[in-house]
Design a protein around this motif. Structure first.
Motif, PDB file in Angstrom:
ATOM      1  N   UNK A 155      37.716  40.640  34.023  1.00  0.00           N
ATOM      2  CA  UNK A 155      38.434  41.774  34.560  1.00  0.00           C
ATOM      3  C   UNK A 155      37.309  42.624  35.338  1.00  0.00           C
ATOM      4  N   UNK A 156      37.578  43.102  36.273  1.00  0.00           N
ATOM      5  CA  UNK A 156      36.559  43.925  37.037  1.00  0.00           C
ATOM      6  C   UNK A 156      37.292  45.192  37.812  1.00  0.00           C
ATOM      7  N   UNK A 157      36.761  46.275  37.489  1.00  0.00           N
ATOM      8  CA  UNK A 157      37.811  47.607  37.906  1.00  0.00           C
ATOM      9  C   UNK A 157      36.864  48.450  38.851  1.00  0.00           C
ATOM     10  N   UNK A 158      36.610  48.002  40.283  1.00  0.00           N
ATOM     11  CA  UNK A 158      35.962  48.739  41.049  1.00  0.00           C
ATOM     12  C   UNK A 158      36.356  50.033  41.365  1.00  0.00           C
ATOM     13  N   UNK A 159      37.558  50.549  41.068  1.00  0.00           N
ATOM     14  CA  UNK A 159      37.886  52.046  41.223  1.00  0.00           C
ATOM     15  C   UNK A 159      37.102  52.841  40.131  1.00  0.00           C
ATOM     16  N   UNK A 211      31.046  29.123  40.177  1.00  0.00           N
ATOM     17  CA  UNK A 211      30.632  27.648  39.806  1.00  0.00           C
ATOM     18  C   UNK A 211      31.669  27.076  38.796  1.00  0.00           C
ATOM     19  N   UNK A 212      32.026  28.061  37.755  1.00  0.00           N
ATOM     20  CA  UNK A 212      32.911  27.526  36.670  1.00  0.00           C
ATOM     21  C   UNK A 212      34.417  27.809  37.109  1.00  0.00           C
ATOM     22  N   UNK A 213      34.569  28.412  38.292  1.00  0.00           N
ATOM     23  CA  UNK A 213      35.992  28.690  38.583  1.00  0.00           C
ATOM     24  C   UNK A 213      36.771  29.755  37.736  1.00  0.00           C
ATOM     25  N   UNK A 214      36.262  30.439  37.085  1.00  0.00           N
ATOM     26  CA  UNK A 214      36.734  31.280  36.051  1.00  0.00           C
ATOM     27  C   UNK A 214      37.456  32.254  37.025  1.00  0.00           C
ATOM     28  N   UNK A 215      39.084  32.524  36.672  1.00  0.00           N
ATOM     29  CA  UNK A 215      39.708  33.675  37.314  1.00  0.00           C
ATOM     30  C   UNK A 215      39.034  35.074  37.046  1.00  0.00           C
ATOM     31  N   UNK A 216      38.782  36.002  38.001  1.00  0.00           N
ATOM     32  CA  UNK A 216      38.465  37.363  37.478  1.00  0.00           C
ATOM     33  C   UNK A 216      39.448  38.192  38.584  1.00  0.00           C
ATOM     34  N   UNK A 217      40.246  39.079  37.513  1.00  0.00           N
ATOM     35  CA  UNK A 217      41.170  39.997  38.229  1.00  0.00           C
ATOM     36  C   UNK A 217      40.327  41.057  38.441  1.00  0.00           C
ATOM     37  N   UNK A 218      40.563  41.567  39.692  1.00  0.00           N
ATOM     38  CA  UNK A 218      39.700  42.766  40.465  1.00  0.00           C
ATOM     39  C   UNK A 218      40.605  43.871  40.894  1.00  0.00           C
ATOM     40  N   UNK A 219      40.409  44.852  40.360  1.00  0.00           N
ATOM     41  CA  UNK A 219      41.189  46.082  41.160  1.00  0.00           C
ATOM     42  C   UNK A 219      40.553  46.382  42.128  1.00  0.00           C
ATOM     43  N   UNK A 220      40.718  46.168  43.289  1.00  0.00           N
ATOM     44  CA  UNK A 220      39.745  46.372  44.499  1.00  0.00           C
ATOM     45  C   UNK A 220      40.794  47.106  45.702  1.00  0.00           C
ATOM     46  N   UNK A 221      41.900  47.272  45.225  1.00  0.00           N
ATOM     47  CA  UNK A 221      42.691  48.157  46.431  1.00  0.00           C
ATOM     48  C   UNK A 221      42.289  49.771  45.800  1.00  0.00           C
ATOM     49  N   UNK A 222      42.402  50.330  46.635  1.00  0.00           N
ATOM     50  CA  UNK A 222      42.352  51.868  46.570  1.00  0.00           C
ATOM     51  C   UNK A 222      43.508  52.810  46.178  1.00  0.00           C
ATOM     52  N   UNK A 223      44.568  52.184  45.636  1.00  0.00           N
ATOM     53  CA  UNK A 223      45.509  52.647  45.034  1.00  0.00           C
ATOM     54  C   UNK A 223      45.063  52.900  43.275  1.00  0.00           C
ATOM     55  N   UNK A 224      45.749  54.055  42.680  1.00  0.00           N
ATOM     56  CA  UNK A 224      46.266  55.139  43.097  1.00  0.00           C
ATOM     57  C   UNK A 224      45.707  56.166  43.870  1.00  0.00           C
ATOM     58  N   UNK A 225      44.321  56.200  43.587  1.00  0.00           N
ATOM     59  CA  UNK A 225      43.677  57.401  44.369  1.00  0.00           C
ATOM     60  C   UNK A 225      41.936  56.321  44.720  1.00  0.00           C
ATOM     61  N   UNK A 226      41.760  56.544  45.893  1.00  0.00           N
ATOM     62  CA  UNK A 226      40.606  55.838  46.472  1.00  0.00           C
ATOM     63  C   UNK A 226      39.204  56.698  45.883  1.00  0.00           C
TER      64      UNK A 226
END
Length: 295
Positions: free
Chosen positions: A129-133, A153-168
């Protein structure tokens, strides 16, 4: 639909349960701080955000079991240096003793990131998990380049909060993570919240990159439609991406201001067909993680 009707809903589709890739279980101290943040959400985002499932840890696990959520995650996320490694230890220990929970990890731009990320993968981490916001950092930070390479390389899924909602805030929107994908096109990014409100740009990334997917977290619900309405013109692409394995069920449980059933109801009322629902609610995550449901 109410929560008590959820098992009948997925059984009617012929599914063994639900696979929810976007749920949160956190160390108690961090959890209290997150819940305090949501309690103050009114002045932060202009509306109240009461947490529906604010109960103790064991009761929340029982709630998912009653709903029939057979595969779920424990997505902790680091928002400052020197915390990701400890979060990973807690999350991996939690998954090891919690049937159905994907082994989860996180990282942050710091010199030790590749070392503790590799350690988490060695312990069996299945999802990151990664939360850019919240973190407010640039995913293009050079300190992360080796981490991105390892995860590609490992193909590990990464859930990324990359959208600007709810607050940029921070380095959100399709461009920053899109540049990371240009350098590491094999990354298995799962864009949280369908990328709201920049739906179009994240749909383009999901179309362009083989391993980029989107999760449904809070999208299409009445609560989210008031803030970031989904464009009707994207429904045909949503349909096609779902059947192509690129849309996964996510909920944000327990940090949601409505019943869990409403997320499912919101997906059903899109009227994209039972095959689409079966793919999104179960098959796509099952195929991605190859996880056997708990009994």
């Amino acid at each position: 639909m109410i929560d008590e009707e959820v098992p009948d809903f997925w059984r009617a589709l012929g599914l063994p349960g639900l696979a929810d890739v976007h749920t949160h279980f956190l160390p108690p101290r961090m959890e209290r701080r997150v819940w305090d943040h949501f309690a103050a959400a009114g002045p932060l985002i202009g509306r109240e955000w009461p947490i529906r499932y604010k109960s103790d840890l064991s009761e929340r696990i029982k709630t998912l079991d009653r709903l029939g959520v057979r595969i779920f995650s424990a997505l902790a996320y680091a928002h400052k240096p020197d915390m990701a490694a400890d979060l990973n230890r807690w999350s991996l220990d939690f998954a090891a003793t919690t049937p159905g929970c994907l082994a989860s990890a996180t990282f942050f731009p710091e010199p030790s990131a590749v070392e503790y990320t590799r350690a988490a993968l060695d312990r069996g981490a299945q999802i990151v998990k990664l939360h850019l916001q919240v973190g407010g950092f640039d995913p293009r930070d050079p300190q992360l380049d080796e981490v991105w390479g390892l995860l590609a390389e490992t193909g590990t899924p990464i859930v990324v909060h990359a959208g600007s909602g709810p607050v940029a805030h921070g380095f959100v929107g399709p461009a920053p993570i899109g540049e990371v994908l240009q350098r590491h096109p094999g990354l298995a990014i799962i864009v949280a919240h369908m990328g709201a409100p920049e739906y179009q740009g994240f749909f383009d990334l999901a179309t362009s990159y083989e391993r980029v997917r989107l999760d449904t977290t809070m999208a299409f619900t009445d609560f989210f439609e008031e803030m970031a309405p989904f464009p009707a013109g994207l429904r045909p692409r949503l349909h096609d991406l779902g059947l192509a394995g690129k849309v996964l069920l996510g909920s944000d449980f327990p940090n949601i201001p409505y019943a869990y059933a409403h997320q499912l109801e919101s997906l059903a009322r899109l009227d994209l067909g039972d095959d689409w629902l079966r793919a999104v609610l179960w098959h796509n995550a099952r195929d991605l993680f190859g996880t056997t449901p708990r009994g």
